[in-house]
Design an enzyme around this catalytic site. Sequence first.
Site, mmCIF file in Angstrom:
data_model
loop_
_atom_site.group_PDB
_atom_site.id
_atom_site.type_symbol
_atom_site.label_atom_id
_atom_site.label_comp_id
_atom_site.label_asym_id
_atom_site.label_seq_id
_atom_site.Cartn_x
_atom_site.Cartn_y
_atom_site.Cartn_z
ATOM 1 N N SER A 20 30.402 38.882 47.201
ATOM 2 C CA SER A 20 31.065 37.571 47.119
ATOM 3 C C SER A 20 30.367 36.600 48.072
ATOM 4 O O SER A 20 29.845 37.017 49.108
ATOM 5 C CB SER A 20 32.532 37.705 47.526
ATOM 6 O OG SER A 20 33.088 36.430 47.765
ATOM 7 N N TYR A 54 38.396 40.484 53.983
ATOM 8 C CA TYR A 54 37.768 40.489 52.651
ATOM 9 C C TYR A 54 36.261 40.240 52.788
ATOM 10 O O TYR A 54 35.446 40.942 52.184
ATOM 11 C CB TYR A 54 38.421 39.420 51.780
ATOM 12 C CG TYR A 54 37.805 39.263 50.406
ATOM 13 C CD1 TYR A 54 38.081 40.186 49.390
ATOM 14 C CD2 TYR A 54 36.953 38.197 50.109
ATOM 15 C CE1 TYR A 54 37.525 40.039 48.127
ATOM 16 C CE2 TYR A 54 36.402 38.038 48.849
ATOM 17 C CZ TYR A 54 36.682 38.966 47.858
ATOM 18 O OH TYR A 54 36.121 38.821 46.606
HETATM 19 P P1 NAP Z 1 40.842 40.438 39.102
HETATM 20 O O1 NAP Z 1 40.937 39.463 37.995
HETATM 21 O O2 NAP Z 1 41.938 40.519 40.114
HETATM 22 O O3 NAP Z 1 40.585 41.895 38.475
HETATM 23 C C1 NAP Z 1 40.448 42.992 39.347
HETATM 24 C C2 NAP Z 1 40.078 44.223 38.561
HETATM 25 O O4 NAP Z 1 39.886 45.298 39.500
HETATM 26 C C3 NAP Z 1 41.153 44.665 37.595
HETATM 27 O O5 NAP Z 1 40.540 45.174 36.441
HETATM 28 C C4 NAP Z 1 41.870 45.771 38.360
HETATM 29 O O6 NAP Z 1 42.426 46.774 37.512
HETATM 30 C C5 NAP Z 1 40.724 46.373 39.113
HETATM 31 N N1 NAP Z 1 41.138 47.129 40.306
HETATM 32 C C6 NAP Z 1 41.808 46.675 41.396
HETATM 33 N N2 NAP Z 1 41.983 47.683 42.270
HETATM 34 C C7 NAP Z 1 41.421 48.787 41.717
HETATM 35 C C8 NAP Z 1 41.293 50.132 42.114
HETATM 36 N N3 NAP Z 1 41.775 50.549 43.297
HETATM 37 N N4 NAP Z 1 40.666 50.997 41.293
HETATM 38 C C9 NAP Z 1 40.177 50.585 40.094
HETATM 39 N N5 NAP Z 1 40.266 49.331 39.650
HETATM 40 C C10 NAP Z 1 40.884 48.440 40.465
HETATM 41 O O7 NAP Z 1 39.512 40.197 39.977
HETATM 42 P P2 NAP Z 1 38.163 39.390 39.635
HETATM 43 O O8 NAP Z 1 38.327 38.020 40.134
HETATM 44 O O9 NAP Z 1 37.740 39.659 38.256
HETATM 45 O O10 NAP Z 1 37.176 40.121 40.660
HETATM 46 C C11 NAP Z 1 36.282 41.145 40.275
HETATM 47 C C12 NAP Z 1 35.336 41.395 41.440
HETATM 48 O O11 NAP Z 1 34.634 40.179 41.745
HETATM 49 C C13 NAP Z 1 36.045 41.817 42.727
HETATM 50 O O12 NAP Z 1 35.261 42.764 43.407
HETATM 51 C C14 NAP Z 1 36.099 40.528 43.518
HETATM 52 O O13 NAP Z 1 36.173 40.777 44.910
HETATM 53 C C15 NAP Z 1 34.803 39.877 43.121
HETATM 54 N N6 NAP Z 1 34.774 38.416 43.292
HETATM 55 C C16 NAP Z 1 35.662 37.608 42.643
HETATM 56 C C17 NAP Z 1 35.599 36.235 42.843
HETATM 57 C C18 NAP Z 1 36.527 35.263 42.164
HETATM 58 O O14 NAP Z 1 36.482 34.060 42.502
HETATM 59 N N7 NAP Z 1 37.330 35.670 41.218
HETATM 60 C C19 NAP Z 1 34.631 35.702 43.701
HETATM 61 C C20 NAP Z 1 33.745 36.558 44.330
HETATM 62 C C21 NAP Z 1 33.823 37.916 44.116
HETATM 63 P P3 NAP Z 1 44.010 46.805 37.123
HETATM 64 O O15 NAP Z 1 44.312 45.461 36.564
HETATM 65 O O16 NAP Z 1 44.151 47.853 36.106
HETATM 66 O O17 NAP Z 1 44.733 47.127 38.359
#
Ligand code: NAP
Length: 247
Positions: free
Chosen positions: A143, A156
């Site tokens: 991130s 984080y």
């Molecule tokens: P999200 O919409 O909250 O989705 C999170 C995903 O991770 C879901 O599929 C969830 O599964 C899964 N998950 C959570 N805890 C888990 C665990 N212990 N074991 C297996 N699966 C797990 O998040 P997102 O925004 O798509 O983020 C995806 C990645 O990108 C993350 O690593 C996040 O830190 C990174 N990121 C996001 C952003 C942003 O702005 N959105 C920016 C930078 C980096 P369930 O729904 O089944 O629980």
Amino acid sequence: MERLDGKVALVTGSSRGIGRAVAVELARKGCDVAVNYRAQEAAAHHVVDEIETLGRKAIAVKADVGIPGECEALVASVVKELGGLDILVNNAGVWQGSVIDEIEPPMLNWMMDTNVKGAFYVTGAAVPHMKKAGWGRVINMSSVIGVTGYPGDSAYGATKAALAGMTKSLARELARYNITANAVAPGFIETDMTIETGDDTRAKILKTIPIRRWGRPEEVALMVVFLCEAGGYITGQLFTVDGGYTI
Ligand code: NAP
């Protein structure tokens, strides 16, 4: 350009958000995909349906990446049901903001276990299969918060910087096996993780993004696909997809 037809990909946390977009884009490029989730079974099955519509094989596998035994079982079932494992995207991640003096051990452990240790557990189980195949791609979802920091995000941000650090040693360790390891650092992307960001914070953030909008999960997914398809000579690097936020 490497062809991805018939490659097997595992995308952790791909029931929603960025992981879902990555799983679908990899399928579009010809991969069979394992969709990992922790809680949202119906959403994961929906992603499987989407991938099958594209003519590829897909399975949904429940596993909490913070639990070592579940990670081993996850990789074992991917290999058993899809016939190998060539591409691993360590995407599963959780976020909770807190100022430093209010961080409690359970919150810290939750983020460390999911965001950092999970990547170690799944990669450790997956790499032997890539070595056997003589080809592999590991992509860690970091991130921009791990690069620039953000107030209230020391925990984080530390987890995301850890992934970037892990990526470098991994790249050096695995290069001899024709396995690359890279990290992708999204900026502010519209997903469930960021949906509750208040209007004031949103407006403040928007002013710091030169492209003047938040990103879409698909825009992050395209970087992952590029690293899988064209990234044979790219390893140990961190790529931001952030509308210019980190300039
Ligand atoms: P999200 O919409 O909250 O989705 C999170 C995903 O991770 C879901 O599929 C969830 O599964 C899964 N998950 C959570 N805890 C888990 C665990 N212990 N074991 C297996 N699966 C797990 O998040 P997102 O925004 O798509 O983020 C995806 C990645 O990108 C993350 O690593 C996040 O830190 C990174 N990121 C996001 C952003 C942003 O702005 N959105 C920016 C930078 C980096 P369930 O729904 O089944 O629980």
